[in-house]
Design an enzyme around this catalytic site. Structure first.
Site, mmCIF file in Angstrom:
data_model
loop_
_atom_site.group_PDB
_atom_site.id
_atom_site.type_symbol
_atom_site.label_atom_id
_atom_site.label_comp_id
_atom_site.label_asym_id
_atom_site.label_seq_id
_atom_site.Cartn_x
_atom_site.Cartn_y
_atom_site.Cartn_z
ATOM 1 C CG ASN A 210 -1.816 -1.222 1.254
ATOM 2 O OD1 ASN A 210 -2.011 -1.864 0.221
ATOM 3 N ND2 ASN A 210 -2.337 -1.546 2.409
ATOM 4 C CD GLU A 257 -5.939 -1.762 -0.659
ATOM 5 O OE1 GLU A 257 -5.773 -2.193 0.489
ATOM 6 O OE2 GLU A 257 -6.967 -1.971 -1.323
HETATM 7 N N1 RBF Z 1 -12.308 -3.079 -2.591
HETATM 8 C C1 RBF Z 1 -13.579 -2.703 -2.806
HETATM 9 O O1 RBF Z 1 -14.279 -2.381 -1.851
HETATM 10 N N2 RBF Z 1 -14.128 -2.678 -4.063
HETATM 11 C C2 RBF Z 1 -13.420 -3.060 -5.156
HETATM 12 O O2 RBF Z 1 -13.948 -2.995 -6.268
HETATM 13 C C3 RBF Z 1 -12.063 -3.499 -4.961
HETATM 14 N N3 RBF Z 1 -11.318 -3.909 -6.016
HETATM 15 C C4 RBF Z 1 -10.047 -4.343 -5.785
HETATM 16 C C5 RBF Z 1 -9.295 -4.809 -6.852
HETATM 17 C C6 RBF Z 1 -8.001 -5.252 -6.664
HETATM 18 C C7 RBF Z 1 -7.208 -5.735 -7.840
HETATM 19 C C8 RBF Z 1 -7.424 -5.239 -5.364
HETATM 20 C C9 RBF Z 1 -6.011 -5.699 -5.143
HETATM 21 C C10 RBF Z 1 -8.167 -4.773 -4.311
HETATM 22 C C11 RBF Z 1 -9.486 -4.330 -4.499
HETATM 23 N N4 RBF Z 1 -10.256 -3.870 -3.430
HETATM 24 C C12 RBF Z 1 -11.541 -3.479 -3.638
HETATM 25 C C13 RBF Z 1 -9.629 -3.576 -2.150
HETATM 26 C C14 RBF Z 1 -9.690 -4.677 -1.175
HETATM 27 O O3 RBF Z 1 -10.881 -4.457 -0.470
HETATM 28 C C15 RBF Z 1 -8.481 -4.466 -0.301
HETATM 29 O O4 RBF Z 1 -7.321 -4.765 -1.024
HETATM 30 C C16 RBF Z 1 -8.504 -5.300 0.925
HETATM 31 O O5 RBF Z 1 -9.616 -4.974 1.691
HETATM 32 C C17 RBF Z 1 -7.256 -5.047 1.763
HETATM 33 O O6 RBF Z 1 -7.188 -3.725 2.195
#
Ligand code: RBF
Ligand code: MG
Length: 331
Positions: A210, A257
């Site tokens: 991050n 992230e």
């Molecule tokens: N979190 C969301 O709430 N909505 C998303 O559409 C979403 N897409 C993600 C796509 C990728 C490729 C990654 C790596 C993370 C995504 N996340 C998303 C974040 C995810 O919730 C987060 O990485 C974890 O909660 C760890 O902090």
């Protein structure tokens, strides 16, 4: 590469050729100016320098305004070094400089400070109090003071548009990183130290490194195909990144992230360089972990497809930075 924070040079460093400007982004218009100054420096057989302002004047005039930086000073100096620039003079932009008359800027900074032989500026360069100094006025003063000036015409895209930092910022804010890369002549890159997250990503099966954007411009929120390197000169890894608030988990401040596709290991505390290649989708709120996990798996697959064209599989990557400062292939 030397980075000096003030323009008063000792005798042995005087007499160089300087490209002058803010050069945020080092985009293809800036490249035209910097390459011309390099050509003149080579012809005269003197040092090739770049004179810039740090922080960017906009940060001085609009403190608390939205972040807009395309390139950090550290990144700038790495790119400039690869272009053969010998020295960066990054003078602090403060009240005193903002209040300096254009004529005094030429006399105090360029003549007395740098003792320059030749200045190279873009056609739209303005300087001094109220930005009253321009290329024509620089020409006149140069004649009186006995140094040379080149004014570089606008560099124009194949489509006929002039390359500009604002067009590149707009492309990033609108989720068009490939258009930004065409203007920059390289992928847009964010550099930062990996901070400790909540390790929730690892539990999901997609650990992330991050970063906070800090002074960098905030591009469109959502999911991107990215390339990432752990150290300057280190190998590139493919990745997928989410830039956003994580609404599925109740939201939070904007974080970048990055999930690396073929990498295992702890990235905490490392310097990560992240290049934005393609925009995949906006961030969404999912109603459960399983649907989010399935979507992230699909994002990884989409990123693999996109990146297959711009980065060979891990192991045959060759020297990491070969394409670093060149035009992105196939864009
Ligand atoms: N979190 C969301 O709430 N909505 C998303 O559409 C979403 N897409 C993600 C796509 C990728 C490729 C990654 C790596 C993370 C995504 N996340 C998303 C974040 C995810 O919730 C987060 O990485 C974890 O909660 C760890 O902090
Ligand atoms: Mg400009």
């Amino acid at each position: 590469m030397e980075v000096l924070r003030q323009p008063n040079l000792p005798e042995e460093l005087r007499g160089g050729v300087y490209a002058i400007g803010n050069f945020d982004g080092l985009h293809r218009g800036h490249q035209a100016v910097i390459f011309e100054s390099g050509r003149v420096a080579g012809e005269l057989g003197v040092a090739h320098g770049l004179l810039t302002f740090e922080p960017h004047p906009r940060s001085y005039f609009r403190p608390g305004g939205p972040a807009f930086r395309l390139t950090s000073l550290a990144r700038k100096s790495a790119v400039l070094e690869s272009w053969g620039v010998d020295r960066i003079i990054a003078i602090p932009f403060d009240a005193a400089l903002a209040g300096t008359l254009a004529q005094d800027f030429v006399l105090d900074v360029l003549v007395k400070g740098l003792g320059l032989r030749h200045a190279v500026v873009g056609y739209d360069f303005t300087f001094g109090q109220h930005r009253r100094g321009n290329a024509a006025m620089l020409n006149q003063m140069a004649e009186m003071e006995g140094f040379g000036v080149s004014i570089v015409e606008a560099a124009v895209e194949p489509g006929g548009e002039t390359y500009s930092s604002s067009a590149i910022r707009r492309a990033l804010r609108e989720g068009r990183p490939r258009d930004a890369a065409r203007g920059l002549g390289r992928w847009w890159c964010v550099e930062g130290t990996v901070r400790r997250g909540e390790a929730r990503g690892a539990k999901l099966g997609f650990p992330t490194a991050n970063l906070e954007l800090g002074d960098y411009l905030e591009p469109a929120l959502g999911v991107y195909a990215v390339k990432a390197a752990l150290e300057s000169g280190g190998p590139w890894f493919r990745g997928v990144a989410n830039l956003g608030h994580r609404p599925t988990f109740g939201g939070g401040g904007v974080l970048l992230e990055v999930h690396l596709l073929d990498f295992e290991g702890d990235l905490y505390g490392k310097e990560l360089q992240v290049e934005f290649v393609d925009y995949l989708r906006p961030e969404k709120k999912f109603d459960g972990l399983d649907s989010l996990k399935a979507q992230i798996a699909a994002d990884c697959e989409a990123a693999r497809q996109v990146l297959a064209k711009s980065l060979p599989p891990r192991g045959d990557g060759g020297p990491a930075r070969s394409e670093d400062h060149a035009l992105p292939a196939g864009s």
